[in-house]
Design an enzyme around this catalytic site. Structure first.
Site, PDB file in Angstrom:
ATOM      1  N   HIS A   1       4.722   0.199  -0.106  1.00  0.00           N
ATOM      2  CA  HIS A   1       5.501  -0.543   0.884  1.00  0.00           C
ATOM      3  C   HIS A   1       4.618  -1.609   1.522  1.00  0.00           C
ATOM      4  O   HIS A   1       3.398  -1.629   1.317  1.00  0.00           O
ATOM      5  CB  HIS A   1       6.117   0.408   1.930  1.00  0.00           C
ATOM      6  CG  HIS A   1       5.133   1.273   2.642  1.00  0.00           C
ATOM      7  ND1 HIS A   1       4.550   2.396   2.085  1.00  0.00           N
ATOM      8  CD2 HIS A   1       4.609   1.184   3.897  1.00  0.00           C
ATOM      9  CE1 HIS A   1       3.739   2.956   2.958  1.00  0.00           C
ATOM     10  NE2 HIS A   1       3.754   2.238   4.057  1.00  0.00           N
TER      11      HIS A   1
ATOM     12  N   ARG B   1       7.144  -9.170  15.922  1.00  0.00           N
ATOM     13  CA  ARG B   1       7.680  -7.863  15.531  1.00  0.00           C
ATOM     14  C   ARG B   1       6.693  -6.770  15.939  1.00  0.00           C
ATOM     15  O   ARG B   1       5.479  -6.990  15.919  1.00  0.00           O
ATOM     16  CB  ARG B   1       7.887  -7.828  14.012  1.00  0.00           C
ATOM     17  CG  ARG B   1       8.290  -6.474  13.489  1.00  0.00           C
ATOM     18  CD  ARG B   1       8.632  -6.503  12.003  1.00  0.00           C
ATOM     19  NE  ARG B   1       9.000  -5.168  11.604  1.00  0.00           N
ATOM     20  CZ  ARG B   1       8.198  -4.341  10.950  1.00  0.00           C
ATOM     21  NH1 ARG B   1       6.991  -4.713  10.591  1.00  0.00           N
ATOM     22  NH2 ARG B   1       8.607  -3.130  10.665  1.00  0.00           N
TER      23      ARG B   1
ATOM     24  N   ASP C   1       0.718   4.980   1.922  1.00  0.00           N
ATOM     25  CA  ASP C   1      -0.062   5.583   3.004  1.00  0.00           C
ATOM     26  C   ASP C   1      -0.913   6.717   2.429  1.00  0.00           C
ATOM     27  O   ASP C   1      -0.376   7.628   1.789  1.00  0.00           O
ATOM     28  CB  ASP C   1       0.872   6.137   4.099  1.00  0.00           C
ATOM     29  CG  ASP C   1       1.626   5.028   4.818  1.00  0.00           C
ATOM     30  OD1 ASP C   1       1.173   3.874   4.769  1.00  0.00           O
ATOM     31  OD2 ASP C   1       2.680   5.326   5.424  1.00  0.00           O
TER      32      ASP C   1
ATOM     33  N   HIS D   1       0.846  -1.202   0.000  1.00  0.00           N
ATOM     34  CA  HIS D   1       0.000   0.000   0.000  1.00  0.00           C
ATOM     35  C   HIS D   1       0.878   1.247   0.000  1.00  0.00           C
ATOM     36  O   HIS D   1       2.070   1.187   0.328  1.00  0.00           O
ATOM     37  CB  HIS D   1      -0.892   0.033   1.260  1.00  0.00           C
ATOM     38  CG  HIS D   1      -0.093   0.222   2.512  1.00  0.00           C
ATOM     39  ND1 HIS D   1       0.641  -0.797   3.098  1.00  0.00           N
ATOM     40  CD2 HIS D   1       0.133   1.328   3.285  1.00  0.00           C
ATOM     41  CE1 HIS D   1       1.267  -0.336   4.168  1.00  0.00           C
ATOM     42  NE2 HIS D   1       0.989   0.957   4.310  1.00  0.00           N
TER      43      HIS D   1
END
Ligand SMILES: C=C1C[C@]23C[C@H]1CC[C@H]2[C@]1(C)CCC[C@@](C)(C(=O)O)[C@H]1[C@@H]3C(=O)O
Ligand SMILES: O=C(O)CCC(=O)C(=O)O
Ligand SMILES: [Fe+2]
Length: 376
Positions: free
Chosen positions: A296, A306, A242, A240
């Protein structure tokens, strides 16, 4: 596919911990992403060439260091929109406190987390894999999000995040709200300093973007990506751009953030004290496409959990998104408008109502806008 009208049929969240290390259960098909979005299993993921920009010189008024920061920022923003910042003045202890606060939230029993889940139409709250909104290509993550600057005021003494935590999560977690109140105030300061450098890098007056974002209302999101035995089949956050303006992200030392540049996925390594900053679609529109909002995603790890903390800097909802006339003129040449004017609330609602943020959110959104009247 998007689910219309509420939670998944059984109204039960996925408990990712039940699947993460259990071969016999397999990965539920809802989490299996199409081949084109997945990491090619043996292809190397090189590190992304992105500058490490020290904000210290600019913040202390050093002209030489400021010019250097401006140059590096301009080059990065014109190619892919990603850079790292150090010398930002944010204490390591505050960042650690924000990560620890996220751990406290994600470690709460599922019944408690479901009590603070994100309601339909709202941005705020807890979500497992967004399974209340979508039924396929589910991200392998839990998220907790809340707003910052809703009243347009964010100066010291404001307790909007503390109040959100005590009202929605519980009075026993006031300290977590306080940690995020401080963290978001610090992120806003860093974001405004970057906005000054961005304005100067475009030849605009230093305060041009600062004034817009000072009265903005931003979104804070904590991400928790559990380990996944079948990590090669799924994604933590799908590809996507942002839709927001400027993203300031802090990730732990595990790694997993990747950016699509020059036709391949490249990794953003996580230096301990640096924030990863990227341009979003709205800032791209505000610069008439000069500064890039880039695709990204976040991959998950087979054995390690994570965490990332993401501050999405946004203007106020009624802000008209339009580039300054200066950027439409290069000496005497006139440059055409890349995007029509829109309000941030329109794009925000678009991502939340009938659409899932994906590889071309801004283009898809623009197609929903009425065409401008033809010029005679
Ligand atoms: C305005 C927003 C929508 C999302 C959160 C913020 C900024 C980024 C968007 C998002 C992260 C892009 C990938 C898909 C998404 C659904 C996610 O995986 O979380 C997006 C966010 C969202 O709609 O919640
Ligand atoms: O967790 C990450 O590293 C990336 C998350 C992200 O891109 C987002 O939340 O928009
Ligand atoms: Fe993102």
């Amino acid at each position: 596919m998007m689910i219309n009208g509420g939670p998944n049929p059984a109204d039960l969240p996925f408990d990712l911990s039940l699947f993460q290390n259990n071969h016999s259960r397999g990965l539920p098909e809802e989490f299996v992403w199409p081949h084109k979005d997945l990491a090619p299993p043996h292809a190397p993921v090189p590190p992304l060439d992105m500058p490490l920009i020290d904000l210290g010189g600019f913040l202390s008024g050093d002209e030489g260091e400021t010019s250097r920061a401006i140059e590096l920022m301009r080059a990065a923003c014109m190619t892919h929109g990603f850079f790292l910042v150090t010398g930002h003045g944010v204490d390591r202890s505050l960042v650690d406190m924000a990560h620890d606060a996220a751990d406290c939230i994600f470690r709460m029993p599922m019944s408690r987390k479901m009590g603070m889940r994100r309601k339909q139409g709202s941005f705020w709250g807890y979500s497992v894999a967004h399974s209340d909104r979508f039924s396929s290509n589910l991200p392998w993550k839990e998220t907790f999000s809340f707003g910052f600057g809703q009243s347009g005021r964010t100066e010291g003494g404001n307790r909007e995040i503390v109040d959100y935590f005590t009202n929605v999560v519980g009075t026993d977690v006031e300290h977590l709200g306080l940690a995020y109140q401080k963290y978001c105030e610090a992120m806003k300061e860093v974001g405004l300093a970057i906005m000054e450098l961005i304005a100067m890098s475009l030849g605009l007056e230093k305060g041009y973007y600062r004034r817009i974002f000072e009265k903005g209302s931003s979104i804070m999101r904590c991400n928790y990506y559990p380990p996944c035995e079948r990590q090669e089949l799924t994604l933590g956050t799908g590809p996507h751009c942002d839709p927001t303006s400027l993203t300031i992200l802090h990730q732990d030392q595990v790694g997993g953030l990747q950016v699509f540049v020059d036709g391949k996925w490249q990794a953003v390594m996580p230096p301990r004290d640096a924030f990863v900053v990227n341009v979003g679609d709205t800032l791209m529109a505000m610069t008439n496409g000069m500064y890039k909002s880039c695709l990204h995603r976040a991959v998950v790890n087979r054995v390690k959990e994570r965490r990332s903390l993401v501050f999405f800097m946004c203007p106020s909802e009624d802000q008209l998104i339009s580039p300054p006339p200066h950027l439409l003129r290069l000496d005497t040449d006139h440059i055409g408008r890349k995007y029509p004017d829109f309000k941030w609330s329109q794009l925000l609602n678009f991502t939340q109502s009938h659409y899932r943020a994906d590889v071309s959110t801004l283009q898809s959104f623009i197609q929903t806008l009425p065409s401008p009247p033809a010029t005679p």
